[in-house]
Design a protein around this motif. Structure first.
Motif, mmCIF file in Angstrom:
data_model
loop_
_atom_site.group_PDB
_atom_site.id
_atom_site.type_symbol
_atom_site.label_atom_id
_atom_site.label_comp_id
_atom_site.label_asym_id
_atom_site.label_seq_id
_atom_site.Cartn_x
_atom_site.Cartn_y
_atom_site.Cartn_z
ATOM 1 N N TYR A 39 0.855 -1.182 0.000
ATOM 2 C CA TYR A 39 0.000 0.000 0.000
ATOM 3 C C TYR A 39 0.897 1.240 0.000
ATOM 4 C CZ TYR A 39 -3.163 -3.641 1.657
ATOM 5 O OH TYR A 39 -3.868 -4.811 1.800
ATOM 6 N N TRP A 40 0.673 2.142 -0.926
ATOM 7 C CA TRP A 40 1.638 3.214 -1.173
ATOM 8 C C TRP A 40 1.044 4.621 -1.147
ATOM 9 C CZ3 TRP A 40 0.227 6.099 -5.397
ATOM 10 C CH2 TRP A 40 -0.658 5.495 -6.310
ATOM 11 N N ASN A 41 -0.277 4.726 -1.054
ATOM 12 C CA ASN A 41 -0.906 6.047 -1.191
ATOM 13 C C ASN A 41 -1.606 6.451 0.095
ATOM 14 O OD1 ASN A 41 -2.929 3.897 -1.774
ATOM 15 N ND2 ASN A 41 -4.306 5.665 -1.906
ATOM 16 N N TYR A 42 -1.938 7.744 0.182
ATOM 17 C CA TYR A 42 -2.788 8.213 1.278
ATOM 18 C C TYR A 42 -3.455 9.524 0.886
ATOM 19 C CZ TYR A 42 -4.650 9.638 5.742
ATOM 20 O OH TYR A 42 -5.509 10.019 6.739
ATOM 21 N N ARG A 43 -4.743 9.468 0.610
ATOM 22 C CA ARG A 43 -5.589 10.640 0.334
ATOM 23 C C ARG A 43 -4.978 11.580 -0.712
ATOM 24 N NH1 ARG A 43 -9.761 12.255 4.201
ATOM 25 N NH2 ARG A 43 -10.119 10.563 5.696
ATOM 26 N N ASP A 44 -4.244 11.017 -1.672
ATOM 27 C CA ASP A 44 -3.585 11.770 -2.740
ATOM 28 C C ASP A 44 -2.551 12.765 -2.222
ATOM 29 O OD1 ASP A 44 -5.085 10.491 -4.769
ATOM 30 O OD2 ASP A 44 -6.766 11.872 -4.427
ATOM 31 N N GLU A 60 0.508 11.635 -1.259
ATOM 32 C CA GLU A 60 1.820 11.060 -1.530
ATOM 33 C C GLU A 60 2.500 11.789 -2.689
ATOM 34 O OE1 GLU A 60 -1.184 9.267 -4.116
ATOM 35 O OE2 GLU A 60 -1.064 9.447 -1.925
ATOM 36 N N PRO A 61 3.830 11.834 -2.688
ATOM 37 C CA PRO A 61 4.551 12.498 -3.783
ATOM 38 C C PRO A 61 4.439 11.700 -5.074
ATOM 39 C CG PRO A 61 6.101 11.394 -2.337
ATOM 40 C CD PRO A 61 4.753 11.282 -1.680
ATOM 41 N N LYS A 62 4.749 12.349 -6.174
ATOM 42 C CA LYS A 62 4.570 11.727 -7.486
ATOM 43 C C LYS A 62 5.427 10.484 -7.670
ATOM 44 C CE LYS A 62 7.914 14.650 -10.021
ATOM 45 N NZ LYS A 62 8.806 14.751 -8.899
ATOM 46 N N VAL A 66 -0.912 -1.806 -4.465
ATOM 47 C CA VAL A 66 -2.353 -1.562 -4.355
ATOM 48 C C VAL A 66 -2.600 -0.127 -3.907
ATOM 49 C CG1 VAL A 66 -4.469 -2.196 -3.136
ATOM 50 C CG2 VAL A 66 -2.836 -3.971 -3.812
ATOM 51 N N LYS A 67 -3.480 0.565 -4.633
ATOM 52 C CA LYS A 67 -3.924 1.891 -4.202
ATOM 53 C C LYS A 67 -5.111 1.691 -3.272
ATOM 54 C CE LYS A 67 -4.968 6.560 -5.772
ATOM 55 N NZ LYS A 67 -5.140 7.460 -6.939
ATOM 56 N N LEU A 68 -4.895 2.035 -2.015
ATOM 57 C CA LEU A 68 -5.860 1.713 -0.966
ATOM 58 C C LEU A 68 -6.661 2.947 -0.571
ATOM 59 C CD1 LEU A 68 -6.583 -0.734 0.904
ATOM 60 C CD2 LEU A 68 -5.032 0.270 2.585
ATOM 61 N N GLN A 83 1.217 12.073 5.149
ATOM 62 C CA GLN A 83 0.547 13.349 5.423
ATOM 63 C C GLN A 83 1.500 14.370 6.021
ATOM 64 O OE1 GLN A 83 -3.533 13.855 7.529
ATOM 65 N NE2 GLN A 83 -2.030 14.124 9.154
ATOM 66 N N GLN A 84 2.335 13.930 6.934
ATOM 67 C CA GLN A 84 3.202 14.844 7.664
ATOM 68 C C GLN A 84 4.384 15.327 6.833
ATOM 69 O OE1 GLN A 84 2.492 15.961 10.578
ATOM 70 N NE2 GLN A 84 4.367 16.660 11.598
ATOM 71 N N PHE A 85 4.958 14.415 6.016
ATOM 72 C CA PHE A 85 6.221 14.736 5.361
ATOM 73 C C PHE A 85 6.151 14.753 3.841
ATOM 74 C CE2 PHE A 85 7.190 12.664 9.447
ATOM 75 C CZ PHE A 85 7.896 13.685 10.065
ATOM 76 N N ARG A 86 5.033 14.283 3.269
ATOM 77 C CA ARG A 86 4.863 14.257 1.811
ATOM 78 C C ARG A 86 5.998 13.497 1.125
ATOM 79 N NH1 ARG A 86 0.782 16.500 3.800
ATOM 80 N NH2 ARG A 86 -0.497 18.024 2.641
#
Length: 409
Positions: free
Chosen positions: A319-324, A326-328, A346-348, A361-364
């Motif tokens: 799992y690699w994403n969080y509420r869009d 995450e960096p590109k 997986v995009k969760l 969220q904290q560090f992008r």
């Protein structure tokens, strides 16, 4: 060979006792069906053992201890330790000796459950064997156990990996400990690890590992609340009276540590709908209310990690994403990690308050939750070697990726 009796000590399990006496767990259970039927062993009870029933070897004329050790991929010290009854015997010719599992001459090996005591024992051995590994503590658990970290590498790009956030996922601790040892052994020999150049890792990256975030919970899963556990009454109540704790994910206060981080914590707590302590999914009374989660968050804030990985089980997913947020680079990096490990990126959605969520969220910067293995937790130890390869290749790819983030202070 005659049956012998031993007295169970606090912390003993069937698997640990069997390993200590060179037996299979199945044979020990067959010799002690009444003990095997218990949820956990009780200190003071006695077990029948038939020691040394594992792999045996009759020493041939002219064979030295060193030669036998080499034949079985052991070192001489390991072989002598496995046969203490022959400690003062020079010539082993004609003797029937025990051949321990070699595990490739590794320090980190599974001999029954891999818990807090095994981890600390192996940390001491690793630091002694490989002085370029350093260790320290990020804080303490509810019950006062130190939460150790290990550090390897000298580079300006800093990577963090943690394991055993959930109690019944303790196999992840052994997996990440084995990776540290594999890396250290290869670097010490100036050799690549598979196709990866460990000298480059050492030069360009610094790897920080917290191998067991939830030691109280791991101990609970493995040893239960027998033998005068200080929280036995409360834990049994939270566990609906069940004496087995193998399904327990939370810390010793019944709080799920991966629902503890300040990334839309209120929404996660409401979604879970669990309002009191228990085996899983209770988010606590507030974000970072638990000392283990608080220590991990504060320690993370003290470093500038380029990327983080939190090892969980099971599912073979990343799992690699969080509420869009995450960096590109997170999506393409997750695909590379998936190819390296054989897992699925997986995009969760619909999940908050995890360590990976908070970090993004904290560090992008890239953060990953990696679900290792397949099956029911705790995963069977038979999967250990395969998972070590899969996670090793994933971490090797991450350590070799120069575009995962910024430098550390």
């Amino acid at each position: 060979m005659e049956l012998q009796w031993i007295i169970v000590q606090s912390g003993d399990t069937l698997s640990r006792v069997a390993s200590a006496h060179h037996m299979t767990r199945e044979l020990l259970a067959a010799l002690n069906p009444e003990a095997a039927a218990q949820p956990y062993l009780l200190a003071g009870q006695m077990l029948r053992i038939l020691p040394g029933t594992g792999r045996r070897y009759a020493v041939q004329p002219g064979e030295s201890v060193g030669l036998i050790a080499e034949r079985f991929d052991l070192n001489e010290e390991e072989l002598r330790e496995a046969n203490p009854e022959f400690a003062n015997v020079t010539d082993w010719c004609g003797r029937c000796i025990h051949i321990p599992d070699s595990n490739g001459k590794t320090i980190v090996r599974l001999q029954g459950e891999y818990g807090y005591r095994e981890m600390n024992r192996d940390i001491v051995k690793l630091v002694k064997q490989y002085p370029f590994i350093t260790t320290g503590s990020i804080g303490t658990s509810v019950m006062g156990k130190s939460l150790p970290y290990l550090k390897i590498g000298q580079g300006t790009r800093h990577i963090h990996v943690n394991a055993s956030v959930h109690a019944n996922e303790w196999l992840t601790t052994a997996v990440v400990m084995r990776f540290i040892e594999d890396y250290a052994r290869a670097y010490s020999a100036r050799a690549p690890w598979h196709q990866f150049q460990t000298e480059r890792w050492m030069r360009e990256t610094t790897l920080w590992i917290v191998p067991m975030v939830n030691p109280d919970g791991v101990e609970l899963v493995q040893e239960g609340v027998v033998n005068e556990h200080p929280h036995a009454k409360q834990l049994l109540a939270w566990n609906a009276g069940r004496k087995h704790f193998t399904h327990w994910k939370a810390n010793i206060r019944g709080v799920d540590l991966n629902d503890q981080f300040p990334a839309h914590w209120e929404e996660e707590a409401a979604r879970r709908g669990i309002v009191s302590p228990g085996p899983r999914d209770y988010a606590g009374t507030a974000p970072l209310s638990e000392p283990e989660a608080r220590a991990l968050a504060q320690w993370t804030e003290q470093h500038s990690f380029a990327a983080v990985v939190s090892l969980h089980s099971q599912g073979q997913e990343i799992y690699w994403n969080y509420r869009d947020l995450e960096p590109k680079e997170s999506a393409p990096l997750s695909r590379r990690l998936a190819r390296a490990s054989g897992y699925k990126a997986v995009k969760l959605g619909g999940s908050d308050a995890g360590y990976k969520d908070w970090f993004i969220q904290q560090f992008r910067k890239p953060g990953f939750t990696v679900e290792v293995g397949l099956g029911v937790n705790p995963l069977p130890v038979e999967q250990f070697d395969d998972i070590c390869v899969e996670v090793g290749m994933l971490l090797a790819e991450l350590l070799s990726d120069g575009d995962a983030g910024s430098e550390s202070t």
